[in-house]
Design an enzyme around this catalytic site. Sequence first.
Site, PDB file in Angstrom:
ATOM      1  N   GLY D 160      38.115  43.704  60.932  1.00  0.00           N
ATOM      2  CA  GLY D 160      37.888  45.076  60.540  1.00  0.00           C
ATOM      3  C   GLY D 160      38.250  46.016  61.678  1.00  0.00           C
ATOM      4  N   CYS D 161      38.511  47.258  61.342  1.00  0.00           N
ATOM      5  CA  CYS D 161      38.938  48.187  62.392  1.00  0.00           C
ATOM      6  C   CYS D 161      37.797  48.470  63.366  1.00  0.00           C
ATOM      7  CB  CYS D 161      39.484  49.469  61.789  1.00  0.00           C
ATOM      8  SG  CYS D 161      38.321  50.337  60.733  1.00  0.00           S
ATOM      9  N   TYR D 162      36.588  48.656  62.859  1.00  0.00           N
ATOM     10  CA  TYR D 162      35.476  48.924  63.769  1.00  0.00           C
ATOM     11  C   TYR D 162      35.222  47.733  64.700  1.00  0.00           C
ATOM     12  CZ  TYR D 162      34.185  53.168  61.122  1.00  0.00           C
ATOM     13  OH  TYR D 162      34.155  54.418  60.529  1.00  0.00           O
TER      14      TYR D 162
END
Lengths: 349, 349, 349, 349
Positions: D160-162
């Site tokens: 995921g980007c986070y």
Amino acid sequence: MSCVASDATQQFAPGAPRVIVAGATGFAGALAAHLLWRHPGFELVTVSGRSEVGRRLDHLYPRYRVPLEIEELDLDRIEPIDAAVVAYPHAAAAPTVGALRERGARVVDLSADFRLGSLATYEQWYGEHPRPDLLDDAVYGLSELHRERIAGAGIVANPGCYPTAAVLGLAPLARAGLIADVVIDAKQGISGAGRAFDETTHLSMAGENILPYKVACHRHTPEIEEQLGELDPAHPESPVQFQAHLVPLDQGELASCYVTPTRVVAAAELRELYGDAYANEPFVEVVDTPPGTREVRETNFCRVFAAADGHTGKVVVLSAIDNLWKGTSSQAVQNLNIMFGLSETEGLL
Amino acid sequence: MSCVASDATQQFAPGAPRVIVAGATGFAGALAAHLLWRHPGFELVTVSGRSEVGRRLDHLYPRYRVPLEIEELDLDRIEPIDAAVVAYPHAAAAPTVGALRERGARVVDLSADFRLGSLATYEQWYGEHPRPDLLDDAVYGLSELHRERIAGAGIVANPGCYPTAAVLGLAPLARAGLIADVVIDAKQGISGAGRAFDETTHLSMAGENILPYKVACHRHTPEIEEQLGELDPAHPESPVQFQAHLVPLDQGELASCYVTPTRVVAAAELRELYGDAYANEPFVEVVDTPPGTREVRETNFCRVFAAADGHTGKVVVLSAIDNLWKGTSSQAVQNLNIMFGLSETEGLL
Amino acid sequence: MSCVASDATQQFAPGAPRVIVAGATGFAGALAAHLLWRHPGFELVTVSGRSEVGRRLDHLYPRYRVPLEIEELDLDRIEPIDAAVVAYPHAAAAPTVGALRERGARVVDLSADFRLGSLATYEQWYGEHPRPDLLDDAVYGLSELHRERIAGAGIVANPGCYPTAAVLGLAPLARAGLIADVVIDAKQGISGAGRAFDETTHLSMAGENILPYKVACHRHTPEIEEQLGELDPAHPESPVQFQAHLVPLDQGELASCYVTPTRVVAAAELRELYGDAYANEPFVEVVDTPPGTREVRETNFCRVFAAADGHTGKVVVLSAIDNLWKGTSSQAVQNLNIMFGLSETEGLL
Amino acid sequence: MSCVASDATQQFAPGAPRVIVAGATGFAGALAAHLLWRHPGFELVTVSGRSEVGRRLDHLYPRYRVPLEIEELDLDRIEPIDAAVVAYPHAAAAPTVGALRERGARVVDLSADFRLGSLATYEQWYGEHPRPDLLDDAVYGLSELHRERIAGAGIVANPGCYPTAAVLGLAPLARAGLIADVVIDAKQGISGAGRAFDETTHLSMAGENILPYKVACHRHTPEIEEQLGELDPAHPESPVQFQAHLVPLDQGELASCYVTPTRVVAAAELRELYGDAYANEPFVEVVDTPPGTREVRETNFCRVFAAADGHTGKVVVLSAIDNLWKGTSSQAVQNLNIMFGLSETEGLL
């Protein structure tokens, strides 16, 4: 700052022309440096600035990733170079362009100093010309219109961003002698105001704003008039109604052109005119839906749309570019490609 | 949500006209409700919607602070009302407007259903009209042009936002018979697309974009033509070249108008024409620098600038409004003020 | 510029306190002038500035519509006044505040000069204090926490925008002695940087950016620590981890607070704590969905949300305000309302 | 549309691995297609979508200039391929990943389906897993942490980007066992919400907003916890306080991390820890000023800044990426480079 990644070596072909960017601290010069740094056909040897000397360009513009130190330009001590991009304000540019020419470099000048064919027109809009003797050495650098002359030029006067969009949009009509009258309403992102820190660029003032400026007195008007006049010798002196606006985005420019034609123009004829004009152009796309500037953001492309309005009889032409790319710095690289016999698209796709 | 503060009681004068907003879930209706809720001269009794029924309007639009529950509109069960703002799409509006008229309410309709004087023109652009019988009861609601007739009207057809800016900008020239030809290039923020969720409103698509749309076919064109034709009976049928663009801001609209005059117009004459036209208008300001839309954001003001271009002979008129306020909802309130004999500026300064 | 409309006369009650705004050319002072100009309970008599003298304030800030000329502040020649809002930078403010006090005016000071109770802390963060003798005359102006003392104060030190959001969000926990440790991550629009023209405010640099700044050294930290310490005498000296960020909008601020509680806190207890704390506050709304700053844009409201995270045991508090309104200028007016015995909401709804 | 220029032939080395993008109509899949189309080391043979079938991808995403028609994915009729990027929602992805594996393709999956090592955790957050049998075949694709295992994996679960930003920022501390407690406050541009058309992406709602969402329940939390736990076996189950916010820009993400260390950490030690961790990483830059997301926009770079706060004893780590690039699609290409033995930076500088 420890920037391992960006310290990578520049990749270029052996014997590639050596180029400098003079005035690399502004938006236009910095982008030109970025494009040349990653260009396989040129060696970027120096970036200079009149401020920020000693600072690395990638610290000033991190995204552009050019790990060169900004130098003060000293033409007496510079190693031999083949080419230069000069990104100075008008009047400041011409003397440097002259000095570079005297050292044998071929120059793409981003200022207005060599854009106008008529010295009188220049002086009317910009004041005294610092180096009128160089005008004969200069070619107007709208790549698609003048590439043969650009190929051999000593000085290429890179067009203004508004003339780039407007003239690419109108050239097929001008060449066919179809323009009786034209209104050009142009809109541009805030990067068009450059690195100026003032009320036109402050986000809390430029945001939520649509700001028209320089009514009936924008300096790009005579530039557009000269180019259209050259294309349409039957109407060499037609005045152009040009109006510029700032809108709250970073990069992007749209010229909306409203042409009263010299005779009725049908949709099919328009399609043929534009299709023929740009069929072989690598960077001009004739589209059949109105182009948004986002479509060409951070590219050297110009998208052109033309429609005949049956209701009014006028022709509407919409021409979209990125003002910093095709409108300025990537067109400068396109011109360098032409000047040095490289593929016109090299480093730009 | 426990919103102590916004549950405050509405303040209005005893006996104030009772008003409803039908279609309060869209941008236009919600703003009308907000303006009427805080207006000392009206009692906002109901907000209705075709979606979001049962939800409180201030939960949908927190800034607008109208603590009423959204209801389904049931005209058979509604308490007596004096007035209504109808914010429905065209064709859906007319039947509701009719039903409201039959119950004695005076209506400001935000749709296009009653804007055009000519039924034929309406049907050409919008299809069959649901209630042509009501057309005679309707007045075009550009407050500054038609306030006498608005004062007595049963239905006020609130103008489109583009016609509001354009016609206010051009009226002094039209009235003087000075418009031989006109190009209107209009730019608007994304709120102009309403609460539509699609590619034109998504921030990652509308951002960094300048998007022209509906080339040679925008429905506001005939509305502008009718209004200018009415002002200038000598040129009742002049076609208008109108082009709309979306730019990445929320609220704001600029109409840039390029007029080829019927004769030479000098700067002094322009100044007098515009000064005279708007000297006593509380909401139109004639300015002498090009107006940015930010200057009128969230106000009912229109700022107009006019200049003669000595080079081309054309007249450039720039007219800035907030598309949701003067372009839509605050003009609706201005019209209600006129209809009910209140001060025209009440609740709007 | 001929601005008929904005030349309207100011409306205020007879005998209303006379107030000036010193430093009206910046964002904070200009908004304070706007709010006071349209306020029925004050007469705005003078706006002063250290630049732009002679220009009308509504020409500098058209939307604010204050048709007063900006004057140089000359306290020896000024007519008697009852109150002043001083919007100067820190250190520059205190001497003017002192001079105004000597002339009998009560002052709301927007600078940091009188915010800190401890002179030592002030000097550690800001350098020498120009008027330490006045500190005893000053009250910290977070309206909801100190309204009794504000009512009688000579000088009200208007809080910083970050402390306003953070302390309103954390006060119920602090008062209950529940904060063992707290991290405050604050985000703010570009107007928070004021009318500065530099790289942090240029749309082409601030746009498409999320910019953390002043890591571990923001001057609002001691202000928050003092206020929380005062509320929670058992932990008077707890350090606060505070971090500020600029995000690309104009007005809006969110303080996201992460509290490690001194003991387990259940959802029901949180609801009761916050409900009790703010049940009668006209401008603080306890909400049960995470508040976006848009909900409070251009209002004096603060929206607070608190949740217990069962997974980590922490309490998350989100507090949203408009940094220029409740964070600065509208809170200044709220304080003036308190100081002069007006309804606290007057002129602010 | 006649798009001469973009119809250019794809350039790739003979024998380059053949790759498809399944789900190319969303932001992530479209960018992956763009990066692979211009990549010299892969042949992009097919782009598929569950909508927009038959439309050309460059008509949907003009800037990405991939002139392939969007097809319906039919694995029974597809020509042999070596690799696939799957950009489907979670639960929808796993069956397609399985089918691709059965046909011998190696897969980078952008969904959450194979990110979590623990099936129980997956089912707690996402519901039943469609293909738990494939979990053993999958490697977590944070390139910098797992490149050896990625090199041989059949399925790479793109992070995921986070988690990408957060874990890259925290890894040096986790590996050293220094994290006693951590708060991660993350901010992201609107592209993070994808091609969803709703209230979170409408420019008139997302603009001028800072919007916290999913308090105490974001699905990226367990992903971060698993990765940090794996790095720091002494604290394998430490809960992480994670909070996400949307801010009004297009592409960009900042994770601000606040670490309570297990012991005092000095600035010099931090410098050494981070310097050592990332000295040889081509895409992670340790910087000594707080990084703005604009610095890494449209790049695969992550910029990390770490500071010890002497006042609180905490460590502040700021980690900036482009959520669509390093946070999603360019990291997918980095992983493909690793999987197929290419230089890790190929096609990404």
